[in-house]
Motif scaffolding. Structure first.
Motif, PDB file in Angstrom:
ATOM      1  N   GLN A 129       0.806  -1.212   0.000  1.00 41.24           N
ATOM      2  CA  GLN A 129       0.000   0.000   0.000  1.00 41.24           C
ATOM      3  C   GLN A 129       0.842   1.266   0.000  1.00 41.24           C
ATOM      4  O   GLN A 129       1.999   1.259   0.372  1.00 41.24           O
ATOM      5  N   ILE A 130       0.187   2.350  -0.398  1.00 38.30           N
ATOM      6  CA  ILE A 130       0.746   3.683  -0.248  1.00 38.30           C
ATOM      7  C   ILE A 130      -0.183   4.412   0.704  1.00 38.30           C
ATOM      8  O   ILE A 130      -1.392   4.416   0.522  1.00 38.30           O
ATOM      9  N   LEU A 142      -0.784  -0.163  -3.990  1.00 40.45           N
ATOM     10  CA  LEU A 142      -2.200   0.139  -4.094  1.00 40.45           C
ATOM     11  C   LEU A 142      -2.538   1.292  -3.174  1.00 40.45           C
ATOM     12  O   LEU A 142      -2.048   1.366  -2.052  1.00 40.45           O
ATOM     13  N   LYS A 143      -3.385   2.194  -3.656  1.00 43.52           N
ATOM     14  CA  LYS A 143      -3.835   3.332  -2.852  1.00 43.52           C
ATOM     15  C   LYS A 143      -5.339   3.207  -2.690  1.00 43.52           C
ATOM     16  O   LYS A 143      -6.075   3.115  -3.679  1.00 43.52           O
ATOM     17  N   GLN A 144      -5.795   3.181  -1.443  1.00 46.45           N
ATOM     18  CA  GLN A 144      -7.219   3.084  -1.170  1.00 46.45           C
ATOM     19  C   GLN A 144      -7.805   4.483  -1.053  1.00 46.45           C
ATOM     20  O   GLN A 144      -7.288   5.325  -0.325  1.00 46.45           O
ATOM     21  N   PRO A 167      -5.853  11.585   6.003  1.00 49.15           N
ATOM     22  CA  PRO A 167      -6.340  10.557   5.071  1.00 49.15           C
ATOM     23  C   PRO A 167      -7.358  11.113   4.079  1.00 49.15           C
ATOM     24  O   PRO A 167      -7.304  10.813   2.903  1.00 49.15           O
ATOM     25  N   ALA A 168      -8.266  11.968   4.531  1.00 43.16           N
ATOM     26  CA  ALA A 168      -9.245  12.560   3.619  1.00 43.16           C
ATOM     27  C   ALA A 168      -8.560  13.497   2.634  1.00 43.16           C
ATOM     28  O   ALA A 168      -8.906  13.532   1.460  1.00 43.16           O
ATOM     29  N   ILE A 169      -7.581  14.245   3.114  1.00 40.37           N
ATOM     30  CA  ILE A 169      -6.838  15.148   2.224  1.00 40.37           C
ATOM     31  C   ILE A 169      -6.114  14.342   1.151  1.00 40.37           C
ATOM     32  O   ILE A 169      -6.131  14.686  -0.020  1.00 40.37           O
ATOM     33  N   ALA A 170      -5.499  13.225   1.529  1.00 32.64           N
ATOM     34  CA  ALA A 170      -4.780  12.389   0.566  1.00 32.64           C
ATOM     35  C   ALA A 170      -5.719  11.884  -0.513  1.00 32.64           C
ATOM     36  O   ALA A 170      -5.351  11.799  -1.680  1.00 32.64           O
ATOM     37  N   GLU A 171      -6.952  11.564  -0.137  1.00 30.58           N
ATOM     38  CA  GLU A 171      -7.911  11.075  -1.124  1.00 30.58           C
ATOM     39  C   GLU A 171      -8.341  12.162  -2.090  1.00 30.58           C
ATOM     40  O   GLU A 171      -8.770  11.891  -3.195  1.00 30.58           O
ATOM     41  N   ILE A 206      -9.836   1.213  -5.032  1.00 31.47           N
ATOM     42  CA  ILE A 206      -8.391   0.980  -4.969  1.00 31.47           C
ATOM     43  C   ILE A 206      -7.763   1.370  -6.295  1.00 31.47           C
ATOM     44  O   ILE A 206      -8.238   0.977  -7.358  1.00 31.47           O
ATOM     45  N   ILE A 207      -6.682   2.145  -6.216  1.00 32.38           N
ATOM     46  CA  ILE A 207      -5.999   2.653  -7.406  1.00 32.38           C
ATOM     47  C   ILE A 207      -4.569   2.113  -7.420  1.00 32.38           C
ATOM     48  O   ILE A 207      -3.854   2.234  -6.428  1.00 32.38           O
ATOM     49  N   PRO A 208      -4.127   1.541  -8.542  1.00 29.14           N
ATOM     50  CA  PRO A 208      -2.730   1.090  -8.623  1.00 29.14           C
ATOM     51  C   PRO A 208      -1.785   2.275  -8.779  1.00 29.14           C
ATOM     52  O   PRO A 208      -2.119   3.280  -9.409  1.00 29.14           O
ATOM     53  N   CYS A 209      -0.609   2.143  -8.183  1.00 25.69           N
ATOM     54  CA  CYS A 209       0.421   3.179  -8.243  1.00 25.69           C
ATOM     55  C   CYS A 209       1.781   2.513  -8.421  1.00 25.69           C
ATOM     56  O   CYS A 209       1.936   1.324  -8.157  1.00 25.69           O
ATOM     57  N   ALA A 210       2.753   3.294  -8.844  1.00 27.23           N
ATOM     58  CA  ALA A 210       4.128   2.815  -8.950  1.00 27.23           C
ATOM     59  C   ALA A 210       4.991   3.683  -8.046  1.00 27.23           C
ATOM     60  O   ALA A 210       5.199   4.866  -8.318  1.00 27.23           O
TER      61      ALA A 210
END
Length: 129
Positions: A12-13, A53-55, A118-122, A60-64
């Motif tokens: 996860q990220i 993965l970013k929730q 967490p909400a800001i990150a989303e 869920i969104i894939p990331c590198a």
């Protein structure tokens, strides 16, 4: 639920803890290239991307994950990636993110509520730099 730091979970990220920053490509924001094309381009640029993965509220969104660094000074507004972020943003149409774990006082000074990270990150903060 609090998001974990990337160093604590290899899948996860999450928002980085105080004193750390990371650089990653958000596949959900890619335009005009496939995920495979983006990975190939990153490898050609010398990166060794680690898939994460970013929730978010939408799923869920894939990331590198490209790089994790410890900040020299967590109170400094300077991005540890300022020498490369602009080039990466151009190469990947703004799909690169670089969140940094900053002290609560620093976050309040720039108008962010540290209790709501967490909400800001989303909401997909614009990258620093």
């Amino acid at each position: 639920m609090k998001k974990p730091f990337v160093g604590l979970n290899r899948y996860q990220i999450g928002w980085p803890p105080l004193g750390w920053a990371y650089l990653y490509l958000d596949f959900g924001l890619l335009k005009n290239m496939s995920h495979q094309e983006a990975l190939t381009k990153l490898e050609a640029m010398g990166y060794e991307p680690s898939l994460r993965l970013k929730q978010t509220a939408d799923g869920i969104i894939p990331c590198a994950l490209l790089k994790v660094v410890e900040l020299d000074d967590p109170t400094s507004p300077d991005s540890p990636f300022e020498d490369i972020i602009e080039m990466l943003q151009i190469a990947f149409d703004g799909a690169v993110r670089s969140p940094s774990g900053r002290p609560k006082g620093y976050l309040r000074n720039i108008g962010l509520d540290p209790e709501n990270l967490p909400a800001i990150a989303e909401e997909e903060l614009e990258p620093v730099g």
